[in-house]
Design a protein around this motif. Structure first.
Motif, PDB file in Angstrom:
ATOM      1  N   ALA A  67       0.830  -1.211   0.000  1.00 50.15           N
ATOM      2  CA  ALA A  67       0.000   0.000   0.000  1.00 50.15           C
ATOM      3  C   ALA A  67       0.861   1.257   0.000  1.00 50.15           C
ATOM      4  N   ALA A  68       1.929   1.251   0.787  1.00 49.36           N
ATOM      5  CA  ALA A  68       2.827   2.409   0.824  1.00 49.36           C
ATOM      6  C   ALA A  68       3.506   2.608  -0.533  1.00 49.36           C
ATOM      7  N   THR A  69       3.875   1.522  -1.182  1.00 49.64           N
ATOM      8  CA  THR A  69       4.477   1.618  -2.510  1.00 49.64           C
ATOM      9  C   THR A  69       3.505   2.228  -3.501  1.00 49.64           C
ATOM     10  N   HIS A  70       2.261   1.803  -3.438  1.00 51.78           N
ATOM     11  CA  HIS A  70       1.261   2.370  -4.349  1.00 51.78           C
ATOM     12  C   HIS A  70       1.112   3.869  -4.110  1.00 51.78           C
ATOM     13  N   LEU A  71       1.079   4.282  -2.860  1.00 50.27           N
ATOM     14  CA  LEU A  71       0.962   5.708  -2.557  1.00 50.27           C
ATOM     15  C   LEU A  71       2.175   6.490  -3.034  1.00 50.27           C
ATOM     16  N   ILE A  72       3.362   5.940  -2.852  1.00 48.91           N
ATOM     17  CA  ILE A  72       4.594   6.621  -3.271  1.00 48.91           C
ATOM     18  C   ILE A  72       4.638   6.768  -4.789  1.00 48.91           C
ATOM     19  N   VAL A  73       4.326   5.700  -5.506  1.00 49.30           N
ATOM     20  CA  VAL A  73       4.361   5.762  -6.971  1.00 49.30           C
ATOM     21  C   VAL A  73       3.278   6.702  -7.493  1.00 49.30           C
ATOM     22  N   ASP A  74       2.121   6.680  -6.866  1.00 43.15           N
ATOM     23  CA  ASP A  74       1.052   7.591  -7.279  1.00 43.15           C
ATOM     24  C   ASP A  74       1.460   9.043  -7.045  1.00 43.15           C
ATOM     25  N   PHE A  75       2.138   9.311  -5.941  1.00 46.62           N
ATOM     26  CA  PHE A  75       2.624  10.670  -5.662  1.00 46.62           C
ATOM     27  C   PHE A  75       3.695  11.091  -6.657  1.00 46.62           C
ATOM     28  N   ILE A  76       4.647  10.216  -6.941  1.00 46.02           N
ATOM     29  CA  ILE A  76       5.710  10.529  -7.893  1.00 46.02           C
ATOM     30  C   ILE A  76       5.121  10.753  -9.283  1.00 46.02           C
ATOM     31  N   ASP A  77       4.127   9.954  -9.640  1.00 47.60           N
ATOM     32  CA  ASP A  77       3.505  10.091 -10.953  1.00 47.60           C
ATOM     33  C   ASP A  77       2.724  11.396 -11.075  1.00 47.60           C
ATOM     34  N   SER A  78       2.207  11.907  -9.971  1.00 47.01           N
ATOM     35  CA  SER A  78       1.437  13.154 -10.013  1.00 47.01           C
ATOM     36  C   SER A  78       2.326  14.395 -10.089  1.00 47.01           C
ATOM     37  N   LEU A  79       3.623  14.247  -9.902  1.00 44.10           N
ATOM     38  CA  LEU A  79       4.522  15.394  -9.948  1.00 44.10           C
ATOM     39  C   LEU A  79       4.809  15.873 -11.361  1.00 44.10           C
ATOM     40  N   ASP A  80       4.454  15.097 -12.353  1.00 48.63           N
ATOM     41  CA  ASP A  80       4.707  15.437 -13.766  1.00 48.63           C
ATOM     42  C   ASP A  80       6.190  15.684 -14.036  1.00 48.63           C
ATOM     43  N   THR A  81       7.012  14.774 -13.593  1.00 56.27           N
ATOM     44  CA  THR A  81       8.454  14.867 -13.847  1.00 56.27           C
ATOM     45  C   THR A  81       8.827  13.858 -14.927  1.00 56.27           C
ATOM     46  N   THR A  82       8.215  13.985 -16.071  1.00 58.69           N
ATOM     47  CA  THR A  82       8.453  13.001 -17.135  1.00 58.69           C
ATOM     48  C   THR A  82       9.865  13.071 -17.689  1.00 58.69           C
ATOM     49  N   GLU A  83      10.494  14.236 -17.608  1.00 58.02           N
ATOM     50  CA  GLU A  83      11.833  14.361 -18.181  1.00 58.02           C
ATOM     51  C   GLU A  83      12.921  13.881 -17.220  1.00 58.02           C
ATOM     52  N   SER A  84      12.733  14.106 -15.929  1.00 61.31           N
ATOM     53  CA  SER A  84      13.833  13.877 -15.001  1.00 61.31           C
ATOM     54  C   SER A  84      13.878  12.469 -14.417  1.00 61.31           C
ATOM     55  N   LEU A  85      12.751  11.767 -14.326  1.00 60.23           N
ATOM     56  CA  LEU A  85      12.747  10.434 -13.733  1.00 60.23           C
ATOM     57  C   LEU A  85      12.482   9.375 -14.795  1.00 60.23           C
TER      58      LEU A  85
END
Length: 77
Positions: free
Chosen positions: A10-28
């Protein structure tokens, strides 16, 4: 042990969802930062190996798969 597996997934899902919402498509890169299964494996591998020894190598993939199942179930709703 089962609660730790579910908690890490569950924590992994929350972390990935948060990272995905940052819109850092170029840097990550896509993997492991935006892949539920990859991130779940890497986040849980070291704590489980430290706590459970060699059994932790078996528990880490379970967390990755469970995290991906949570992601797929959430997208169905």
């Amino acid at each position: 042990m089962i609660f730790e597996i579910i908690g890490f997934a569950a924590a992994t899902h929350l972390i990935v969802d948060f990272i995905d919402s940052l819109d850092t498509t170029e840097s990550l890169p896509q993997k492991p930062f935006k892949c539920e299964m990859c991130m779940g494996f890497w986040i849980s591998l070291f704590p489980f190996v430290i706590q459970y020894g060699t059994t932790g190598f078996l528990m880490a993939p379970i967390v990755g798969i469970l995290s991906d199942v949570i992601y797929r179930l959430k997208n169905r709703i």
